[in-house]
Structures are given as C-alpha cells and as structure tokens.
Design a protein around this motif. Structure first.
Motif, short mmCIF file in Angstrom:
data_model
loop_
_atom_site.label_atom_id
_atom_site.label_comp_id
_atom_site.label_asym_id
_atom_site.label_seq_id
_atom_site.Cartn_x
_atom_site.Cartn_y
_atom_site.Cartn_z
N SER A 183 0.87 -1.18 0.00
CA SER A 183 0.00 0.00 0.00
C SER A 183 0.91 1.23 0.00
N VAL A 184 0.45 2.31 -0.61
CA VAL A 184 1.24 3.53 -0.71
C VAL A 184 0.47 4.67 -0.05
N ASP A 185 1.16 5.37 0.85
CA ASP A 185 0.57 6.53 1.53
C ASP A 185 1.45 7.74 1.20
N GLN A 236 1.83 11.92 1.75
CA GLN A 236 1.43 13.13 2.47
C GLN A 236 2.21 14.32 1.90
N GLN A 290 5.27 6.58 1.94
CA GLN A 290 5.52 5.36 2.70
C GLN A 290 4.77 4.21 2.05
N THR A 291 5.50 3.14 1.78
CA THR A 291 4.86 1.93 1.25
C THR A 291 4.99 0.85 2.31
N LYS A 292 3.90 0.09 2.45
CA LYS A 292 3.86 -0.97 3.47
C LYS A 292 3.27 -2.24 2.88
N THR A 343 7.05 -1.68 6.87
CA THR A 343 7.44 -0.67 5.89
C THR A 343 8.36 -1.28 4.84
#
Length: 152
Positions: free
Chosen positions: A37-39, A41, A63-65, A70
């Motif tokens: 998943s990519v977040d 900001q 941030q990718t998790k 992470t």
C-alpha cells in the motif's frame, strides 16, 4: 521611483533542502509477493528570509507498506527562494500558497521518483496537485477553526 511601485516576483533559486530514504525491513521485505500500500502526504511551508525574500518549501512523505511492515519511506523537502516585493498584502497568501509551490513541486516530483528508482523500486510518481484547491481548503479550515472563537 516608479520602479519601486512595480510588483516584483522572481525565482532566486530552487533546491533540494532535505531527502531521506529508509528501507528498515530489507532485504526480507523485498521477497514478499504482496502488493504494497502507498501513503503519500504533502505539505507547503513559507518562511520570510529577508526583506522581500521568502523560502517556500513543499514536503512529501511517501511510505509503502506490506501489512504492517514498511517497504520504504521517503521524506523529501524541495524549496525555492523567491523575491516578492510591492505586492498587496491580500495577494501574498495566494502567491506563497499557490504560485510558488506550483514552481517548486515538479522538482520535488522528479527527485522523489528518482530516489525511489535508485533504491531499486519502480518509481512512485506523485500526482499533479491543484495548489489553488489545497490553499482554498486550508483557508476554509482556518476560517472554520476561527469561527467558534469569534462566536464566544
């Protein structure tokens, strides 16, 4: 004398102020098959440097998790130094919150994609941003937060 009255808006310099990359769970996380998943900001900041000189910076945190681990975290701050003089005060906010970030942001996008690519990942391309809508939303939120104080 007339030159002092003319508005001035000039880019003095655009530069990468800060960049960090972390891969805390490498190499184990790199063999995971699941899609991360990519977040993303974003933030905008304007700071006076000297009379008529301002630094405007745009920050991005990507941030990718995979699950709760992470894969990578990139934090970057791209800045520009702008000379802004003889501009009406009511126009300063939009200039520093819309015009300046629109100039700085493409450099940030390129640097973020480049560092992610150099880290061995497919580049994450930050989307185009409508800084006018972002600025108007921030102004509306600030006005909304100020309203209860005025109402008391």
């Amino acid at each position: 004398m007339a030159d002092q009255e003319n508005p001035v808006f000039q880019i003095q310099r655009v530069y990468l102020k800060d960049m960090s990359l972390e891969q805390p769970n490498s190499p184990a996380i790199l063999i995971e098959q699941e899609q991360p998943s990519v977040d993303i900001q974003l933030g905008v900041e304007a700071t006076p440097v000297a009379e008529g000189i301002f630094e405007v910076s745009v920050t991005a945190t990507v941030q990718t998790k995979i699950k709760d681990k992470t894969v990578f975290l990139v934090e970057a701050k791209q800045a520009g130094i702008f000379e802004i003089r003889n501009v009406p005060e009511d126009q300063m906010g939009p200039i520093m919150g819309i015009a300046c970030p629109q100039i700085v942001y493409p450099y940030l996008r390129g640097n973020v994609a480049d560092v992610i690519n150099r880290a061995g990942f497919p580049p994450v391309h930050l989307a185009e941003i409508n800084f006018q809508a972002m600025y108007e939303q921030q102004q509306a939120q600030a006005a909304g937060q100020a309203s209860p104080i005025i109402a008391q």
